[in-house]
Write a protein that holds these residues in place. Structure first.
Motif, PDB file in Angstrom:
ATOM      1  N   THR A 172      -0.898   7.137  -4.764  1.00  0.00           N
ATOM      2  CA  THR A 172      -2.182   6.468  -4.579  1.00  0.00           C
ATOM      3  C   THR A 172      -2.507   5.619  -5.800  1.00  0.00           C
ATOM      4  O   THR A 172      -1.950   5.806  -6.882  1.00  0.00           O
ATOM      5  CB  THR A 172      -3.322   7.492  -4.352  1.00  0.00           C
ATOM      6  N   GLY A 173      -3.417   4.674  -5.589  1.00  0.00           N
ATOM      7  CA  GLY A 173      -3.894   3.836  -6.684  1.00  0.00           C
ATOM      8  C   GLY A 173      -2.772   3.091  -7.380  1.00  0.00           C
ATOM      9  O   GLY A 173      -1.840   2.595  -6.755  1.00  0.00           O
ATOM     10  N   ASP A 174      -2.858   3.042  -8.720  1.00  0.00           N
ATOM     11  CA  ASP A 174      -1.860   2.325  -9.525  1.00  0.00           C
ATOM     12  C   ASP A 174      -0.477   2.956  -9.443  1.00  0.00           C
ATOM     13  O   ASP A 174       0.523   2.302  -9.744  1.00  0.00           O
ATOM     14  CB  ASP A 174      -2.294   2.258 -10.988  1.00  0.00           C
ATOM     15  N   ASN A 175      -0.392   4.226  -9.049  1.00  0.00           N
ATOM     16  CA  ASN A 175       0.914   4.886  -8.948  1.00  0.00           C
ATOM     17  C   ASN A 175       1.783   4.293  -7.839  1.00  0.00           C
ATOM     18  O   ASN A 175       2.996   4.505  -7.835  1.00  0.00           O
ATOM     19  CB  ASN A 175       0.751   6.388  -8.742  1.00  0.00           C
ATOM     20  N   THR A 176       1.187   3.534  -6.924  1.00  0.00           N
ATOM     21  CA  THR A 176       1.985   2.877  -5.886  1.00  0.00           C
ATOM     22  C   THR A 176       2.898   1.805  -6.489  1.00  0.00           C
ATOM     23  O   THR A 176       3.883   1.413  -5.865  1.00  0.00           O
ATOM     24  CB  THR A 176       1.099   2.243  -4.800  1.00  0.00           C
ATOM     25  N   ASP A 177       2.602   1.349  -7.714  1.00  0.00           N
ATOM     26  CA  ASP A 177       3.426   0.335  -8.376  1.00  0.00           C
ATOM     27  C   ASP A 177       4.866   0.817  -8.593  1.00  0.00           C
ATOM     28  O   ASP A 177       5.791   0.017  -8.643  1.00  0.00           O
ATOM     29  CB  ASP A 177       2.825  -0.075  -9.719  1.00  0.00           C
ATOM     30  N   PHE A 178       5.051   2.133  -8.746  1.00  0.00           N
ATOM     31  CA  PHE A 178       6.407   2.676  -8.937  1.00  0.00           C
ATOM     32  C   PHE A 178       7.324   2.331  -7.765  1.00  0.00           C
ATOM     33  O   PHE A 178       8.524   2.171  -7.936  1.00  0.00           O
ATOM     34  CB  PHE A 178       6.369   4.203  -9.081  1.00  0.00           C
ATOM     35  N   LEU A 179       6.769   2.228  -6.573  1.00  0.00           N
ATOM     36  CA  LEU A 179       7.583   2.050  -5.369  1.00  0.00           C
ATOM     37  C   LEU A 179       8.178   0.660  -5.252  1.00  0.00           C
ATOM     38  O   LEU A 179       9.204   0.480  -4.600  1.00  0.00           O
ATOM     39  CB  LEU A 179       6.768   2.395  -4.131  1.00  0.00           C
ATOM     40  N   ALA A 180       7.571  -0.325  -5.895  1.00  0.00           N
ATOM     41  CA  ALA A 180       8.069  -1.698  -5.823  1.00  0.00           C
ATOM     42  C   ALA A 180       9.445  -1.836  -6.468  1.00  0.00           C
ATOM     43  O   ALA A 180      10.194  -2.756  -6.157  1.00  0.00           O
ATOM     44  CB  ALA A 180       7.076  -2.650  -6.493  1.00  0.00           C
ATOM     45  N   LYS A 181       9.790  -0.907  -7.353  1.00  0.00           N
ATOM     46  CA  LYS A 181      11.054  -0.980  -8.086  1.00  0.00           C
ATOM     47  C   LYS A 181      12.160  -0.174  -7.411  1.00  0.00           C
ATOM     48  O   LYS A 181      13.258  -0.078  -7.949  1.00  0.00           O
ATOM     49  CB  LYS A 181      10.844  -0.463  -9.502  1.00  0.00           C
ATOM     50  N   LEU A 182      11.876   0.415  -6.249  1.00  0.00           N
ATOM     51  CA  LEU A 182      12.840   1.294  -5.589  1.00  0.00           C
ATOM     52  C   LEU A 182      13.447   0.662  -4.350  1.00  0.00           C
ATOM     53  O   LEU A 182      12.833  -0.192  -3.720  1.00  0.00           O
ATOM     54  CB  LEU A 182      12.162   2.601  -5.180  1.00  0.00           C
ATOM     55  N   SER A 183      14.635   1.138  -4.007  1.00  0.00           N
ATOM     56  CA  SER A 183      15.316   0.743  -2.772  1.00  0.00           C
ATOM     57  C   SER A 183      15.831   2.002  -2.087  1.00  0.00           C
ATOM     58  O   SER A 183      16.108   3.013  -2.747  1.00  0.00           O
ATOM     59  CB  SER A 183      16.499  -0.172  -3.066  1.00  0.00           C
ATOM     60  N   VAL A 184      15.988   1.931  -0.777  1.00  0.00           N
ATOM     61  CA  VAL A 184      16.591   3.031  -0.033  1.00  0.00           C
ATOM     62  C   VAL A 184      17.977   3.291  -0.603  1.00  0.00           C
ATOM     63  O   VAL A 184      18.731   2.353  -0.871  1.00  0.00           O
ATOM     64  CB  VAL A 184      16.649   2.708   1.471  1.00  0.00           C
ATOM     65  N   GLY A 185      18.296   4.539  -0.834  1.00  0.00           N
ATOM     66  CA  GLY A 185      19.582   4.917  -1.402  1.00  0.00           C
ATOM     67  C   GLY A 185      19.545   5.198  -2.892  1.00  0.00           C
ATOM     68  O   GLY A 185      20.457   5.820  -3.431  1.00  0.00           O
ATOM     69  N   ASP A 186      18.494   4.756  -3.588  1.00  0.00           N
ATOM     70  CA  ASP A 186      18.372   5.037  -5.012  1.00  0.00           C
ATOM     71  C   ASP A 186      18.299   6.543  -5.252  1.00  0.00           C
ATOM     72  O   ASP A 186      17.706   7.280  -4.458  1.00  0.00           O
ATOM     73  CB  ASP A 186      17.113   4.404  -5.609  1.00  0.00           C
ATOM     74  N   LEU A 187      18.885   6.993  -6.345  1.00  0.00           N
ATOM     75  CA  LEU A 187      18.748   8.381  -6.775  1.00  0.00           C
ATOM     76  C   LEU A 187      17.577   8.441  -7.742  1.00  0.00           C
ATOM     77  O   LEU A 187      17.505   7.652  -8.684  1.00  0.00           O
ATOM     78  CB  LEU A 187      20.025   8.858  -7.459  1.00  0.00           C
ATOM     79  N   VAL A 188      16.644   9.369  -7.490  1.00  0.00           N
ATOM     80  CA  VAL A 188      15.408   9.398  -8.268  1.00  0.00           C
ATOM     81  C   VAL A 188      15.013  10.819  -8.659  1.00  0.00           C
ATOM     82  O   VAL A 188      15.425  11.795  -8.043  1.00  0.00           O
ATOM     83  CB  VAL A 188      14.235   8.760  -7.486  1.00  0.00           C
TER      84      VAL A 188
END
Length: 111
Positions: free
Chosen positions: A43-59
């Motif tokens: 939620t909120g500003d934490n949604t910014d983390f998702l812009a840097k991800l792709s399906v298949g990434d290990l996290v």
């Protein structure tokens, strides 16, 4: 707490209400003998983390468990849980925690 695994799905940012509250999330599939698809909300500003991800990434996702109580109009009390992410780190395959063995060997039974 943390969850590690592969990104299986990223759901889009949704604006909720008139005040601009935003929510998004992802599904992380854990590794191991019994992989689990874990739905993690941001939620909120934490949604910014998702812009840097792709399906298949290990996290590795840092999470908080949240719970709430709700009473229906009929007076029935129910409880709900959610998993909220607040940090995401990309990992290389060598940084992933090894899968843990989740079943007992035949010799481990006490009978």
């Amino acid at each position: 707490m943390e969850v590690q695994g592969g990104v299986k799905l990223i759901w889009e940012i949704q604006k909720i209400g008139k005040k601009g509250f935003v929510e998004a999330g992802l599904i992380v599939e854990t590794n191991g003998e019994y992989p689990q698809p874990i739905n993690i909300e941001f939620t909120g500003d934490n949604t910014d983390f998702l812009a840097k991800l792709s399906v298949g990434d290990l996290v590795k996702v840092s999470i908080n468990l949240r719970g709430r109580e709700w009473t229906s109009p009929e007076g029935v009390v129910k409880y709900f849980n959610s998993i909220q992410g607040w940090k995401v780190e990309n990992l290389s395959p060598t940084e992933m925690e090894p899968a843990t063995k989740t079943h007992l060997e035949e010799d481990d039974f006490p009978f």
